[in-house]
Design an enzyme around this catalytic site. Structure first.
Site, PDB file in Angstrom:
ATOM      1  N   ASN A 190       0.741  -1.173  -0.196  1.00  0.00           N
ATOM      2  CA  ASN A 190      -0.038  -0.152   0.011  1.00  0.00           C
ATOM      3  C   ASN A 190       0.700   1.239  -0.169  1.00  0.00           C
ATOM      4  O   ASN A 190       1.861   1.286   0.663  1.00  0.00           O
ATOM      5  CB  ASN A 190      -0.967  -0.039   1.434  1.00  0.00           C
ATOM      6  CG  ASN A 190      -1.771   1.311   1.249  1.00  0.00           C
ATOM      7  OD1 ASN A 190      -2.603   1.503   0.233  1.00  0.00           O
ATOM      8  ND2 ASN A 190      -2.197   1.804   2.378  1.00  0.00           N
ATOM      9  N   HIS A 230       0.919   5.305   1.011  1.00  0.00           N
ATOM     10  CA  HIS A 230      -0.018   5.995   2.153  1.00  0.00           C
ATOM     11  C   HIS A 230       0.413   7.346   2.280  1.00  0.00           C
ATOM     12  O   HIS A 230       1.710   7.589   2.483  1.00  0.00           O
ATOM     13  CB  HIS A 230      -0.298   5.245   3.627  1.00  0.00           C
ATOM     14  CG  HIS A 230      -0.923   6.065   4.522  1.00  0.00           C
ATOM     15  ND1 HIS A 230      -2.497   6.106   4.345  1.00  0.00           N
ATOM     16  CD2 HIS A 230      -0.712   6.912   5.509  1.00  0.00           C
ATOM     17  CE1 HIS A 230      -2.964   6.786   5.371  1.00  0.00           C
ATOM     18  NE2 HIS A 230      -1.915   7.206   6.277  1.00  0.00           N
ATOM     19  N   SER A 259       4.739   7.020   2.650  1.00  0.00           N
ATOM     20  CA  SER A 259       5.208   5.608   3.024  1.00  0.00           C
ATOM     21  C   SER A 259       4.672   4.629   2.096  1.00  0.00           C
ATOM     22  O   SER A 259       3.366   4.541   1.748  1.00  0.00           O
ATOM     23  CB  SER A 259       4.711   5.281   4.361  1.00  0.00           C
ATOM     24  OG  SER A 259       5.082   6.482   5.194  1.00  0.00           O
ATOM     25  N   ASP A 311      -3.298   0.691   7.613  1.00  0.00           N
ATOM     26  CA  ASP A 311      -2.137   1.637   7.707  1.00  0.00           C
ATOM     27  C   ASP A 311      -1.140   1.064   8.448  1.00  0.00           C
ATOM     28  O   ASP A 311      -0.211   1.903   9.024  1.00  0.00           O
ATOM     29  CB  ASP A 311      -2.479   3.146   7.575  1.00  0.00           C
ATOM     30  CG  ASP A 311      -3.338   3.555   6.716  1.00  0.00           C
ATOM     31  OD1 ASP A 311      -3.650   2.731   5.556  1.00  0.00           O
ATOM     32  OD2 ASP A 311      -4.243   4.324   6.956  1.00  0.00           O
TER      33      ASP A 311
HETATM   34  C1  GAR Z   1      -2.478   8.832  -3.171  1.00  0.00           C
HETATM   35  O1  GAR Z   1      -1.887   9.950  -2.628  1.00  0.00           O
HETATM   36  C2  GAR Z   1      -2.370   7.647  -2.155  1.00  0.00           C
HETATM   37  O2  GAR Z   1      -1.201   7.903  -1.274  1.00  0.00           O
HETATM   38  C3  GAR Z   1      -3.708   7.873  -1.297  1.00  0.00           C
HETATM   39  O3  GAR Z   1      -4.324   7.837  -2.545  1.00  0.00           O
HETATM   40  C4  GAR Z   1      -3.956   8.844  -3.478  1.00  0.00           C
HETATM   41  C5  GAR Z   1      -4.466   8.198  -4.638  1.00  0.00           C
HETATM   42  O4  GAR Z   1      -3.838   8.855  -5.772  1.00  0.00           O
HETATM   43  N1  GAR Z   1      -3.700   6.718  -0.552  1.00  0.00           N
HETATM   44  C6  GAR Z   1      -4.361   6.686   0.720  1.00  0.00           C
HETATM   45  O5  GAR Z   1      -4.837   7.755   1.071  1.00  0.00           O
HETATM   46  C7  GAR Z   1      -4.775   5.156   1.310  1.00  0.00           C
HETATM   47  N2  GAR Z   1      -4.989   5.374   2.575  1.00  0.00           N
HETATM   48  P1  GAR Z   1      -3.944   8.234  -7.249  1.00  0.00           P
HETATM   49  O6  GAR Z   1      -5.566   7.721  -7.486  1.00  0.00           O
HETATM   50  O7  GAR Z   1      -3.833   9.437  -8.106  1.00  0.00           O
HETATM   51  O8  GAR Z   1      -2.747   7.126  -7.289  1.00  0.00           O
END
Ligand code: GAR
Length: 215
Positions: free
Chosen positions: A110, A112, A139, A148
């Site tokens: 994942n 995060h 991370s 997480d």
């Molecule tokens: C990313 O910034 C990722 O870190 C976050 O969602 C976004 C997705 O962006 N993930 C979380 O918050 C998970 N808990 P994307 O759809 O443009 O890749």
């Protein structure tokens, strides 16, 4: 020659991290094959990105399942049918229950938007701003049944500057994320990084602290 790393990428939205992985594969920087892009959200823009690059997509809408367990079971079944080496959560905004996490133990990653263990959960950018933090980050970690949680593989931090809003932090984070996920997958594909029994080994040494991404 080793086989390309077989990936399933799970998304819920924009899919810019998915795009960075596709780009790394297409430019020959990552020896991997995306077996499927799976979304719990039919409207996820990332599905269009996948289709544009000729990748198979699958929607499993969580609202169509009785509960989390049924959704997880359907997802697990589909994932088992495509047999990925790794399951890459890339903005997948559903919590996976212990059953599916166990079924793919040591094989779910994942990304995060925080310096875990700080700021688990949602709205990490705004919470960091509200707390007057000087820095925030990203991370990549191994998924365990706790949200997480799980050993962190790679982290990167960036400064919070005066006047930054949540969108600015998100933008700074994304720029790093798009280089970090391909990097971690490259390490897995090259076997620089190995995962055994919930422990991380980088170049055969036990990783006691997360690796720091050098931007
Ligand atoms: C990313 O910034 C990722 O870190 C976050 O969602 C976004 C997705 O962006 N993930 C979380 O918050 C998970 N808990 P994307 O759809 O443009 O890749």
């Amino acid at each position: 020659m080793s086989q390309p790393l077989k990936l399933a990428v799970l998304i819920s939205g924009n899919g810019s991290n998915l795009q960075s992985i596709i780009d790394a594969i297409e430019s020959g920087q990552l020896d991997a094959e995306i077996r499927a892009v799976i979304s719990n959200n039919r409207e996820a823009y990332g599905l269009q990105r996948a289709t544009r690059h000729g990748l198979p997509t699958r929607v499993l809408d969580h609202r169509e399942y009785e509960d989390r367990e049924h959704f997880d079971r359907a997802l697990q079944h589909y994932l088992q049918s495509i047999g990925p080496d790794f399951i890459v959560l890339a903005g997948f905004m559903r919590i996976l229950g212990p059953g599916i996490v166990d079924a793919f133990e040591n094989r779910i990653l994942n990304i995060h938007p925080s310096l875990l263990p700080a700021y688990k959960g949602l709205n990490t950018h705004q919470r960091a701003l509200d707390n007057g933090e000087q820095k925030h980050g990203v991370s990549i970690h191994l998924v365990t049944a706790k949200l997480d949680d799980g050993p962190v593989i790679l982290q990167a931090s960036y400064p919070i500057e005066a006047g930054d809003r949540a969108e600015d932090l998100q933008h700074k984070g994304h720029r790093l994320e798009h280089r970090m996920y391909p990097q971690v997958l490259r390490w897995l594909s090259n076997r620089n990084l190995e995962i055994e029994g919930g422990k991380l080994f980088y170049e055969q040494a036990l990783l006691e602290e997360p690796l720091q991404y050098d931007a």
